[in-house]
Design a protein around this motif. Structure first.
Motif, short mmCIF file in Angstrom:
data_model
loop_
_atom_site.label_atom_id
_atom_site.label_comp_id
_atom_site.label_asym_id
_atom_site.label_seq_id
_atom_site.Cartn_x
_atom_site.Cartn_y
_atom_site.Cartn_z
N PHE A 231 -41.28 23.77 72.67
CA PHE A 231 -41.19 24.98 73.51
C PHE A 231 -40.48 26.08 72.73
CE2 PHE A 231 -38.60 26.79 77.31
CZ PHE A 231 -39.41 27.91 77.39
N ARG A 232 -41.24 27.17 72.44
CA ARG A 232 -40.67 28.36 71.81
C ARG A 232 -40.51 29.42 72.89
NH1 ARG A 232 -41.03 33.26 69.03
NH2 ARG A 232 -40.43 33.15 66.83
N PRO A 233 -39.28 29.61 73.41
CA PRO A 233 -39.10 30.54 74.52
C PRO A 233 -39.35 31.99 74.11
CG PRO A 233 -37.19 29.06 74.26
CD PRO A 233 -38.04 28.93 73.03
N THR A 234 -39.50 32.85 75.11
CA THR A 234 -39.52 34.28 74.85
C THR A 234 -38.30 34.65 74.01
OG1 THR A 234 -40.68 34.82 76.92
CG2 THR A 234 -39.37 36.56 75.91
N MET A 235 -38.52 35.45 72.97
CA MET A 235 -37.42 35.80 72.09
C MET A 235 -36.30 36.48 72.88
SD MET A 235 -37.56 37.76 68.44
CE MET A 235 -36.16 37.66 67.35
N GLY A 236 -35.08 36.02 72.65
CA GLY A 236 -33.92 36.56 73.34
C GLY A 236 -33.48 35.77 74.54
N VAL A 237 -34.31 34.86 75.02
CA VAL A 237 -33.96 34.05 76.19
C VAL A 237 -32.85 33.06 75.84
CG1 VAL A 237 -34.82 32.22 77.72
CG2 VAL A 237 -36.12 34.33 77.43
N VAL A 238 -32.93 32.47 74.65
CA VAL A 238 -31.92 31.51 74.19
C VAL A 238 -31.12 32.17 73.06
CG1 VAL A 238 -31.51 29.27 73.11
CG2 VAL A 238 -33.34 29.53 74.81
N PRO A 239 -29.79 32.19 73.13
CA PRO A 239 -29.00 32.83 72.08
C PRO A 239 -29.13 32.10 70.76
CG PRO A 239 -27.57 31.61 73.58
CD PRO A 239 -28.93 31.59 74.19
#
Length: 535
Positions: A231-239
């Motif tokens: 899972f590659r989240p939307t950029m910025g969702v995970v610090p």
């Protein structure tokens, strides 16, 4: 990086308001019969721990035994070389968490669950090498933000996984500290990269879940080639603060698991967003519009298609048919090679050395003795010091090009960023124009080979920041895993996870590799683990 709380065994104990019995702090003693762990998910482990069917100490010991059995050469196998360092306090931490559970305390949804993290995530209690032998003893004072969130949720960081040095290669995992990571489905083949250590370790049940980083396919690629969910989240969702960077314009942190449920669970912990699993439903594909386009893979290399490409295409065609069978509307879209290559430009790859140097400058850490003194400036650690050590696995031309990069920002960098931002708008516009909930595609155009296990569409998520996920789509006739990638509009991570879950539940393609079977459940000697690299 921002200062995060350090975690020690004493701090774990002090974090509770209870006075635990002296037995709780004694040397942990695993049971005579350890649990079978092949095929266990994080969700399984959380349920077993809550029901008293196992303990965290036993789970940790079972995984340590598997690392000892399968990570180095054994029988006729070269071993996976998936793990760089194991935690010297994993069993002690497990015992403390077991004691807390017995006292009625739960830190969160991962309480007592062992996990692995890629060795570019800073950890206060283990070195962070970024795959470089020169950094084998590089020790940060604090945890990265993502690791801190795992520990706050109760997870046990079991160890640090092998990676392509400084996360550079995406088709194989090779470091100067632990060598090449091998694919457990065929140990003569590549594990993909750069998060291949996490991919191989989770596939081989060294833990039920782990963390990777993705700058262009480094989560989704190893996941596809090792029958995992990446899972590659939307950029910025995970610090990403506290992670040794490759390119700050493209770096994303995310989970690699054996199920979509676990990916959503870990994603929620990492993002601090409990809503990520709100749409996990077997009905989640019903009425969704999914775009699909057949690429011509015959020109993927100068010598024609890679072996197995036709078989992969057939499996992905079937996967798309399975999406439709679950209620999705499949939409033919002009998602052409030209659109991806010409409009989805990268803003990365010209900030790598500056990004790494900025990390070293901002991160409180103990540097390897004498390393910073190899090149000027002699009072701080830099990428030039690391490669001046002379043992890097990076190619000389790569080192030379990185050292030649100008400081950022500069005119070329600003132009690249502007092009990337235009690509983000083009991708957002594509989803809107065709009213799509997702795009479907093969994660990789071909199965893994000895030195290649790449991704086909890594640029889509990496260059635009949209979320993507790879889920198992079956196996070739040679027994090699194939992945289906779904990419979705920015910020629709929960919807995408729901669609992936519905597909996974309908198809059930994931199976464990044969080269790392379950160990005997009794009679195994406890493993004594020394602090430091395994290789």
């Amino acid at each position: 990086m921002p200062k995060h709380r350090r975690r020690t065994a004493a701090a774990l104990l002090a974090a509770t308001t209870l006075c635990l019995a002296p037995a709780a702090t004694a040397a942990p003693t695993p049971s005579d019969e350890l649990p079978a762990v092949v095929g266990l998910t994080v969700t399984d482990e959380a349920r077993m721990l809550a029901a008293g069917e196992t303990t965290s100490v036993d789970l940790v010991q079972a995984y340590l035994d598997r690392i000892a059995a399968y990570d180095d050469a054994y029988a006729d196998q070269p071993g996976l070389h998936a793990v760089i360092t194991v935690s010297p306090t994993a069993l002690e931490n497990a015992a403390l968490l077991d004691a807390e559970r017995k006292a009625g305390i739960s830190r969160g949804p991962l309480h007592g669950v062992p996990v692995l993290v890629k060795d570019n995530y800073a950890t206060y209690d283990m070195p962070t090498s970024a795959g470089s032998v020169a950094l084998a003893t590089y020790q940060t004072d604090d945890d990265s933000a993502a690791v801190e969130r795992l520990r706050d949720a109760g997870a046990i960081v079991l160890g640090k996984t092998n990676m392509s040095e400084f996360a550079w290669h995406g088709t194989f995992t090779r470091s100067s500290i632990a060598g090449d990571t091998h694919n457990p489905y065929d140990q003569d083949l590549s594990s993909s990269g750069s998060s291949g250590g996490t991919g191989a370790g989770i596939a081989a049940s060294f833990a039920a879940a782990g963390l990777g980083t993705d700058s262009c396919g480094s989560i989704i690629g190893p996941s596809a080639h090792q029958s995992l969910v990446g899972f590659r989240p939307t950029m910025g969702v995970v610090p990403v603060d506290g992670i040794v960077p490759l390119s700050v314009r493209q770096d994303v942190a995310g989970p690699m698991t054996t199920s979509v449920t676990d990916a959503a669970l870990l994603g929620a912990v990492l993002a601090g967003d409990d809503s990520l699993d709100d749409e996990l439903s077997t009905e989640a594909l019903r009425g969704k519009r999914v775009g699909y386009f057949h690429w011509d893979y015959s020109t993927s290399t100068a010598d024609g298609p890679r072996p197995g490409t036709e078989e992969v295409t057939g499996l992905v065609d079937q996967a798309v048919a399975d999406l439709a069978a679950q209620g999705a509307q499949i939409v033919d879209v002009p998602f052409t090679r030209e659109f991806v290559q010409q409009q989805l430009a990268s803003g990365g790859w010209i900030d790598m050395r500056p990004s790494i140097d900025a990390f070293f400058a901002a991160t409180p850490a103990q540097w390897p003795a004498g390393l910073a003194e190899l090149t000027a400036p002699y009072d701080r650690l830099t990428f030039s010091d690391v490669v001046a050590d002379g043992r890097s696995s990076l190619e000389p031309e790569t080192i030379e090009s990185w050292l030649a990069l100008e400081e950022v920002p500069n005119a070329d960098y600003d132009a690249a960023v502007a092009a990337q931002e235009a690509g983000e708008r083009a991708m957002d516009g594509f989803f809107a124009q065709y009213d799509l909930d997702a795009l479907a595609m093969p994660t990789s155009e071909a199965p893994a080979s000895q030195d290649w296990a790449g991704t086909t569409f890594c640029d889509v998520g990496a260059n635009t920041g949209i979320p993507s996920i790879s889920v198992p789509a079956g196996f070739t006739s040679q027994g090699l895993p194939v992945g289906l990638e779904l990419a979705a509009p920015r910020g629709t991570d929960a919807t995408m996870l729901g669609m992936a879950y519905a597909y996974e539940q309908a198809t059930g393609h994931r199976r464990a590799p044969a080269t790392t079977p379950e160990l005997p459940r009794n009679g195994a000697l406890p493993l004594t683990v020394e602090e430091g690299p395994l290789s």
